[in-house]
Design a protein around this motif. Structure first.
Motif, mmCIF file in Angstrom:
data_model
loop_
_atom_site.group_PDB
_atom_site.id
_atom_site.type_symbol
_atom_site.label_atom_id
_atom_site.label_comp_id
_atom_site.label_asym_id
_atom_site.label_seq_id
_atom_site.Cartn_x
_atom_site.Cartn_y
_atom_site.Cartn_z
ATOM 1 N N GLY A 235 0.792 -1.221 0.000
ATOM 2 C CA GLY A 235 0.000 0.000 0.000
ATOM 3 C C GLY A 235 0.823 1.268 0.000
ATOM 4 O O GLY A 235 0.271 2.371 0.077
ATOM 5 N N ASP A 236 2.143 1.132 -0.084
ATOM 6 C CA ASP A 236 3.021 2.295 -0.140
ATOM 7 C C ASP A 236 3.183 2.764 -1.582
ATOM 8 O O ASP A 236 2.983 1.994 -2.524
ATOM 9 N N ARG A 237 3.577 4.013 -1.745
ATOM 10 C CA ARG A 237 3.716 4.572 -3.089
ATOM 11 C C ARG A 237 4.682 3.732 -3.919
ATOM 12 O O ARG A 237 5.796 3.450 -3.490
ATOM 13 N N TRP A 238 4.244 3.351 -5.121
ATOM 14 C CA TRP A 238 5.047 2.496 -5.980
ATOM 15 C C TRP A 238 6.176 3.282 -6.625
ATOM 16 O O TRP A 238 6.024 4.448 -6.991
ATOM 17 N N ARG A 239 7.326 2.599 -6.777
ATOM 18 C CA ARG A 239 8.408 3.092 -7.611
ATOM 19 C C ARG A 239 8.964 1.900 -8.388
ATOM 20 O O ARG A 239 8.540 0.763 -8.177
ATOM 21 N N HIS A 240 9.906 2.164 -9.262
ATOM 22 C CA HIS A 240 10.309 1.167 -10.250
ATOM 23 C C HIS A 240 10.914 -0.105 -9.676
ATOM 24 O O HIS A 240 11.007 -1.106 -10.381
ATOM 25 N N ASP A 241 11.316 -0.113 -8.405
ATOM 26 C CA ASP A 241 11.903 -1.308 -7.809
ATOM 27 C C ASP A 241 11.055 -1.871 -6.673
ATOM 28 O O ASP A 241 11.550 -2.638 -5.846
ATOM 29 N N SER A 242 9.772 -1.529 -6.632
ATOM 30 C CA SER A 242 8.901 -1.964 -5.550
ATOM 31 C C SER A 242 8.483 -3.419 -5.687
ATOM 32 O O SER A 242 8.475 -3.987 -6.780
ATOM 33 N N ASP A 243 8.087 -4.006 -4.548
ATOM 34 C CA ASP A 243 7.487 -5.336 -4.547
ATOM 35 C C ASP A 243 6.022 -5.220 -4.939
ATOM 36 O O ASP A 243 5.228 -4.573 -4.258
ATOM 37 N N GLY A 244 5.655 -5.891 -6.032
ATOM 38 C CA GLY A 244 4.272 -5.853 -6.466
ATOM 39 C C GLY A 244 3.904 -4.542 -7.125
ATOM 40 O O GLY A 244 4.624 -3.538 -7.023
ATOM 41 N N LEU A 245 2.782 -4.571 -7.825
ATOM 42 C CA LEU A 245 2.264 -3.390 -8.511
ATOM 43 C C LEU A 245 0.752 -3.468 -8.477
ATOM 44 O O LEU A 245 0.155 -4.390 -9.048
ATOM 45 N N VAL A 246 0.125 -2.533 -7.768
ATOM 46 C CA VAL A 246 -1.330 -2.505 -7.604
ATOM 47 C C VAL A 246 -1.833 -1.171 -8.146
ATOM 48 O O VAL A 246 -1.411 -0.108 -7.677
ATOM 49 N N VAL A 247 -2.709 -1.236 -9.135
ATOM 50 C CA VAL A 247 -3.132 -0.049 -9.891
ATOM 51 C C VAL A 247 -4.650 -0.002 -9.898
ATOM 52 O O VAL A 247 -5.313 -1.009 -10.193
ATOM 53 N N SER A 248 -5.209 1.161 -9.610
ATOM 54 C CA SER A 248 -6.674 1.253 -9.567
ATOM 55 C C SER A 248 -7.147 2.653 -9.881
ATOM 56 O O SER A 248 -6.377 3.605 -9.970
ATOM 57 N N ASN A 249 -8.463 2.759 -9.990
ATOM 58 C CA ASN A 249 -9.111 4.051 -10.169
ATOM 59 C C ASN A 249 -9.242 4.815 -8.848
ATOM 60 O O ASN A 249 -9.689 5.946 -8.824
ATOM 61 N N GLY A 250 -8.892 4.208 -7.742
ATOM 62 C CA GLY A 250 -8.988 4.839 -6.419
ATOM 63 C C GLY A 250 -9.972 4.133 -5.518
ATOM 64 O O GLY A 250 -9.581 3.517 -4.513
ATOM 65 N N PRO A 251 -11.285 4.182 -5.821
ATOM 66 C CA PRO A 251 -12.265 3.536 -4.953
ATOM 67 C C PRO A 251 -12.060 2.032 -4.770
ATOM 68 O O PRO A 251 -12.427 1.474 -3.738
ATOM 69 N N LEU A 252 -11.460 1.375 -5.763
ATOM 70 C CA LEU A 252 -11.281 -0.073 -5.710
ATOM 71 C C LEU A 252 -9.939 -0.501 -5.123
ATOM 72 O O LEU A 252 -9.641 -1.694 -5.053
ATOM 73 N N HIS A 253 -9.141 0.452 -4.672
ATOM 74 C CA HIS A 253 -7.748 0.112 -4.359
ATOM 75 C C HIS A 253 -7.612 -0.846 -3.178
ATOM 76 O O HIS A 253 -6.810 -1.786 -3.233
ATOM 77 N N ASP A 254 -8.373 -0.638 -2.118
ATOM 78 C CA ASP A 254 -8.260 -1.530 -0.963
ATOM 79 C C ASP A 254 -8.614 -2.961 -1.343
ATOM 80 O O ASP A 254 -7.976 -3.913 -0.889
ATOM 81 N N SER A 255 -9.627 -3.118 -2.180
ATOM 82 C CA SER A 255 -10.025 -4.439 -2.639
ATOM 83 C C SER A 255 -8.906 -5.094 -3.453
ATOM 84 O O SER A 255 -8.591 -6.281 -3.276
ATOM 85 N N LEU A 256 -8.266 -4.320 -4.325
ATOM 86 C CA LEU A 256 -7.186 -4.858 -5.147
ATOM 87 C C LEU A 256 -5.957 -5.191 -4.309
ATOM 88 O O LEU A 256 -5.254 -6.175 -4.593
ATOM 89 N N LEU A 257 -5.685 -4.408 -3.282
ATOM 90 C CA LEU A 257 -4.582 -4.739 -2.385
ATOM 91 C C LEU A 257 -4.847 -6.072 -1.689
ATOM 92 O O LEU A 257 -3.945 -6.915 -1.582
ATOM 93 N N ALA A 258 -6.070 -6.294 -1.248
ATOM 94 C CA ALA A 258 -6.407 -7.558 -0.604
ATOM 95 C C ALA A 258 -6.260 -8.723 -1.564
ATOM 96 O O ALA A 258 -5.757 -9.793 -1.206
ATOM 97 N N ALA A 259 -6.676 -8.521 -2.799
ATOM 98 C CA ALA A 259 -6.544 -9.573 -3.811
ATOM 99 C C ALA A 259 -5.069 -9.895 -4.069
ATOM 100 O O ALA A 259 -4.684 -11.070 -4.184
ATOM 101 N N THR A 260 -4.234 -8.874 -4.123
ATOM 102 C CA THR A 260 -2.800 -9.073 -4.367
ATOM 103 C C THR A 260 -2.146 -9.809 -3.210
ATOM 104 O O THR A 260 -1.324 -10.715 -3.397
#
Length: 265
Positions: A235-260
């Protein structure tokens, strides 16, 4: 930022267009393929020629600056300080080889590791996605992420391809999508997928993998400039060497983080 920085998005678009136009000349021709790390990791002469063309355009405008690229002897890591460029000459090479239209040339301009301009040109579709410090655009018109706020109405993509030794993770990712969301899309090009999220055509995407910068940085810039949210698996701000990549429109982000996170579990 000064005028020099303001010109970087324009050079990114010009370089991506030049590379894409060159690659398009070989599309749906009898072009030879080679493999790199596996039987499914393919490369063609069009990849190499397009990367050389992109680099030529960049170096004409900003000579001597570091260039990170997928093919050949280009740099493979993004410098933490100063300006640099990130290039994928054909993102979606398997689509390119198979005659599918969803592939493109991606170029991102970064300063101190952060994107300041980007372009992904999908020449077989006639689409050009760009982003500067103000907004993201499709064929010159400003775009924004979707407003979908219910998971049951969302269309989501597994952003990356999991190798054969990680198929349980791939299966988990797809299961999370089909049980949580309305539908799944996988188009075979990470940069195109990120661009579609930025344009509101898809609602989100995720992977637990560390993505290559040439597969992700340009598209991440589109999503952010289009009003979306991009984080790592924590859930931290992504940069080019981050673990995982979670991308959303905003409202769905918590759900996508849980899925990841379910992939890791």
């Amino acid at each position: 930022m000064n005028a020099d920085a303001d010109s970087r998005p324009r050079v990114a678009k010009r370089a991506a267009s030049a590379g894409a136009d060159l690659a398009l000349e070989s599309f749906r021709t009898d072009i030879a393929t080679e493999t790199k790390t596996s039987k499914t990791d393919v490369v063609t002469q069009a990849d190499r020629d397009a990367q050389a063309r992109v680099i030529e355009v960049i170096e004409a405008a900003f000579p001597g600056e570091p260039i990170v690229g997928e093919e050949d002897d280009a740099l493979k890591t993004v410098p933490d300080e100063g300006p640099a460029w990130i290039v994928d000459p054909i993102d979606g090479t398997n689509n390119f080889v198979d005659g599918l239209h969803i592939w493109g040339t991606a170029v991102a301009a970064v300063v101190d590791g952060e994107p300041v301009g980007a372009a992904v040109v999908l020449p077989a579709l006639g689409d050009s996605y760009t982003a500067d410090r103000e907004a993201a655009y499709l064929n010159g018109g400003e775009i924004s992420v979707s407003e979908t706020n219910e998971p049951e109405l969302a269309t989501v993509s597994p952003l990356m391809w999991w190798d054969f030794d990680s198929r349980e993770q791939y299966a988990t990712a797809t299961r999370e999508i089909v049980t949580r969301y309305d539908d799944l899309r996988r188009v075979g090009s990470a940069q195109a997928t990120l661009a579609l999220i930025a344009a509101g055509s898809l609602d989100g995407g995720f992977t637990n993998l560390v993505s290559y910068p040439w597969d992700s940085v340009a598209g991440v810039h589109f999503v952010r400039q289009a009003g979306g949210v991009v984080t790592d698996i924590h859930g931290d701000r992504w940069r080019h060497d981050s673990d995982g990549l979670v991308v959303s429109n905003g409202p769905l982000h918590d759900s996508l983080l849980a899925a990841t996170r379910s992939i890791e579990e």
